[in-house]
Design an enzyme around this catalytic site. Structure first.
Site, PDB file in Angstrom:
ATOM      1  N   CYS A 404       0.843  -1.198   0.000  1.00 36.69           N
ATOM      2  CA  CYS A 404       0.000   0.000   0.000  1.00 36.69           C
ATOM      3  C   CYS A 404       0.879   1.249   0.000  1.00 36.69           C
ATOM      4  O   CYS A 404       1.352   1.692   1.052  1.00 36.69           O
ATOM      5  CB  CYS A 404      -0.927  -0.001   1.218  1.00 36.69           C
ATOM      6  N   CYS A 407      -0.633   4.108   1.980  1.00 36.84           N
ATOM      7  CA  CYS A 407      -0.514   3.970   3.439  1.00 36.84           C
ATOM      8  C   CYS A 407       0.888   4.329   3.918  1.00 36.84           C
ATOM      9  O   CYS A 407       1.062   5.101   4.859  1.00 36.84           O
ATOM     10  CB  CYS A 407      -0.816   2.532   3.866  1.00 36.84           C
ATOM     11  N   ASP A 408       1.897   3.739   3.275  1.00 37.79           N
ATOM     12  CA  ASP A 408       3.258   3.773   3.819  1.00 37.79           C
ATOM     13  C   ASP A 408       4.235   4.635   3.039  1.00 37.79           C
ATOM     14  O   ASP A 408       5.367   4.837   3.479  1.00 37.79           O
ATOM     15  CB  ASP A 408       3.817   2.339   3.887  1.00 37.79           C
TER      16      ASP A 408
END
Length: 644
Positions: A404, A407-408
């Site tokens: 992701c 996300c990261d």
């Protein structure tokens, strides 16, 4: 009322590094409560999935621990300070020291680590006053001089690693001292509780009175006993300290008035004695589209899904291929779909489905915490990310290996990263990462991308993105994080050292030649597998496409009457947000038609109507002409005209 004045949000949102440091200092020196920190991002699906569980746990242990959230997109300094490399990451602090941590949306880990840190805080909430030590030695060993006892006490104070401004013998060090003394003399000294439970201040109860007194006596003197310096006499440092103090007070007041931003994730569904007519499993475009159509048809659907929003929730770039949507991100689209479904009467159960029992009617949907009886089911659970299954990948998930980028990705600001894949997801991930990373290298096993032409062209022309064709990743390399110092407390010496990504081994698919590259993260985007394992043994699967549910003809009907499938669980060809939304609408229409054919209406309303009819039929046998409503008022009123 005093208690209400001191009400705080169950989970506190941290707005600044200063606020975080001040909170840590307060709970290490004034309350002794452990602080549990959730490092998250709004675009992170697992973060949204664990959010309601984090809040629920905070409610369960209220008063025993402090729960806070840190948005890593806003507070880069904090995420960098504590080495956050994957989201969500939970860190557990006690006395200002980190005592535990883990990454991922694991409820059991979160509960176990929370339980451990609370038990540790309660065990360490002791102090050994100097006078108690003098009294103890007076009873056990009168030969000890005052100097000897003071020396023992000072040694205890010096070994305390937590913040200890009052120079006290406290916590684990005090208990270890008592244990040694008990072993030597047969009994130990008496402890006292270091931190007492917080009680509402009485100042709020008399606040109005103090204000009145203050306004009445404001002109008496400029030299009150407030302890605050006069502005014209204060130094620059004193003025800055006063401003900071007032800003802190204002922030505390705002925190107490803040509304809970996790309210949208709470379980809206409440068990009923009547089966649900439609239960929708999945919260992406397919599931929410089905919810909107079913809700508008008056079916009052229940949507069972963690608040992740499917793959669209993790889409960091703008949604460009959905008609009518322009300059809007994936999370925003999911949020609007959800609001629309709620507006028409859909309810939500923020949970994960673990099984379906279709052996009897009504069918049963089993989640981690509930059992829902329902007449029909719409399956829209989407798909999960595929992995490379190469050496080092599993070991470093959360340490630089991710699926992701939204996300990261921001965690690797200014770093070198790899993206593995050649489809739309890989292109979108590369473009997202190129905004913040020093360089992005796309690894693809073929010589052309299978992504859309527009996305592939953007990646190819981006100055920060390079491409390695006909190449695969054969191994992900890592390094150990620096180990804690030997005198640190609470270190599990048996635990394996944490690994983070340091590079990767790339292999040419034609020549077999291998090369090593130095990178800080590897983002895997090589496709998805339908999330249908809970349907094994329940419905038939597509024999030509493993994992995909088999539907009948052009409909969304499955092999089991009353169960319908839509979105990526049944679509092995297109797998787009818009086609998923369309099939979700079709599934809701199929379910509505099937319920009508089976004669399964609103049983609760039908029962109430029959009950009312029985009551009306049995409540006296007089005809409507004989009934006088005014007799119910006591028989004194014969008509409105007479009353006027």
């Amino acid at each position: 009322m005093a208690a209400l004045a001191y009400a705080r949000p169950i989970v506190r949102q941290i707005r600044s590094t200063h606020e975080f440091d001040r909170l840590m200092k307060k709970h290490s020196t004034q309350t002794g409560l452990p602080v549990i920190v959730d490092f998250y991002s709004d675009g992170c699906g697992p973060c949204r999935m664990i959010a309601p569980i984090f809040k629920k746990l905070a409610q369960e242990v209220e008063g025993k621990a402090v729960f806070v959230k840190v948005d890593t997109n806003q507070l880069h300094e904090l995420s960098s300070r504590y080495g956050v490399r994957s989201l969500p990451t939970f860190k557990f602090f006690l006395g200002g020291r980190k005592v535990n941590e883990f990454s991922g949306a694991g409820e059991q880990q979160l509960r176990q680590f929370t339980k451990d840190v609370i038990q540790k805080s309660e065990w360490e909430n002791v102090m050994l006053p100097m006078e108690n030590l003098f009294s103890y030695y007076g009873q056990q060993d009168a030969s000890k001089t005052t100097k000897d006892i003071e020396k023992v006490y000072k040694k205890c104070v010096d070994q305390v690693k937590d913040e200890n401004p009052d120079k006290l013998c406290v916590g684990a060090v005090a208990r270890n001292l008592a244990k040694s003394l008990k072993k030597k003399y047969g009994s130990g000294p008496e402890f006292e509780t270091r931190f007492l439970p917080e009680e509402p201040s009485t100042n709020e109860q008399s606040g109005e009175k103090k204000t009145a007194e203050g306004s009445g006596g404001a002109k008496k003197s400029n030299k009150g006993d407030s302890g605050k310096p006069n502005l014209h006499l204060a130094t620059k440092e004193e003025l800055l300290a006063e401003i900071e103090s007032r800003l802190d007070a204002e922030r505390d007041a705002q925190v107490e008035e803040e509304e809970d931003d996790e309210a949208e994730f709470e379980h809206g569904w409440e068990p009923s004695e009547w089966p649900e007519r439609v239960t929708i499993i999945g919260g992406g475009p397919a599931g929410l589209s089905a919810a909107i159509y079913a809700a508008r048809a008056g079916l009052k659907p229940v949507v069972v899904a963690p608040p992740m929003g499917g793959q669209l929730q993790g889409k960091g770039v703008d949604v460009e291929n959905y008609p009518g949507l322009f300059n809007v991100t994936g999370p925003a689209v999911v949020s609007l779909m959800r609001q629309q479904a709620i507006a028409y009467g859909a309810t939500f159960e923020a949970d994960v489905v673990v099984g379906i029992d279709a052996s009897e009617r009504p069918m049963k949907v089993k989640t981690n915490s509930s059992l829902i009886e329902t007449h029909s089911i719409v399956v829209a659970t989407g798909a999960e990310s595929n992995w490379l299954n190469v050496k080092g990948e599993y070991e470093m998930r959360g340490g630089g290996v991710s699926s992701c980028a939204t996300c990261d990705g921001h965690i690797y600001r200014g770093k070198h990263v790899l993206v593995v894949g050649g489809g739309d997801t890989a292109m979108e991930d590369a473009l997202v990462l190129a905004r913040t990373s020093e360089s992005v290298t796309v690894i693809h096993r073929r010589d052309t991308f299978r992504a859309s032409k527009v996305l592939a062209q953007r990646v190819s022309e981006h100055p920060s993105i390079s491409i390695k064709w006909n190449t695969v990743v054969s191994e992900i390399l890592g390094k150990h994080l620096s180990s804690p110092t030997s005198d640190s407390e609470n270190v599990d010496l048996d635990a394996p050292a944490e690994m983070v990504v340091s590079g990767a081994v790339l292999k040419d698919v034609y020549t077999g030649e291998e090369t090593k590259v130095d990178v800080d993260a590897v983002f895997v985007a090589i496709g998805h597998t339908p999330t249908t394992s809970f349907l094994e043994g329940v419905v038939d699967f597509n024999p030509e496409h493993a994992g995909y549910v088999l539907t009948q003809g052009t409909s969304t009907k499955t092999s089991v009457p009353g169960i319908f499938a839509c979105g990526d669980v049944a679509d092995s060809i297109y797998r787009q947000a818009i086609t998923s939304a369309g099939s979700g609408a079709a599934a809701a229409l199929d379910a509505e038609r099937w319920l009508s054919e089976e004669g399964l209406g609103n049983e609760e309303s039908d029962f109430e109507a029959e009950l009312l009819a029985d009551i009306m039929a049995n409540d006296g046998r007089r005809s409507a002409e004989e009934y006088n409503v005014y007799e119910e008022a006591g028989g004194r009123v014969s008509g409105m005209k007479e009353e006027l």
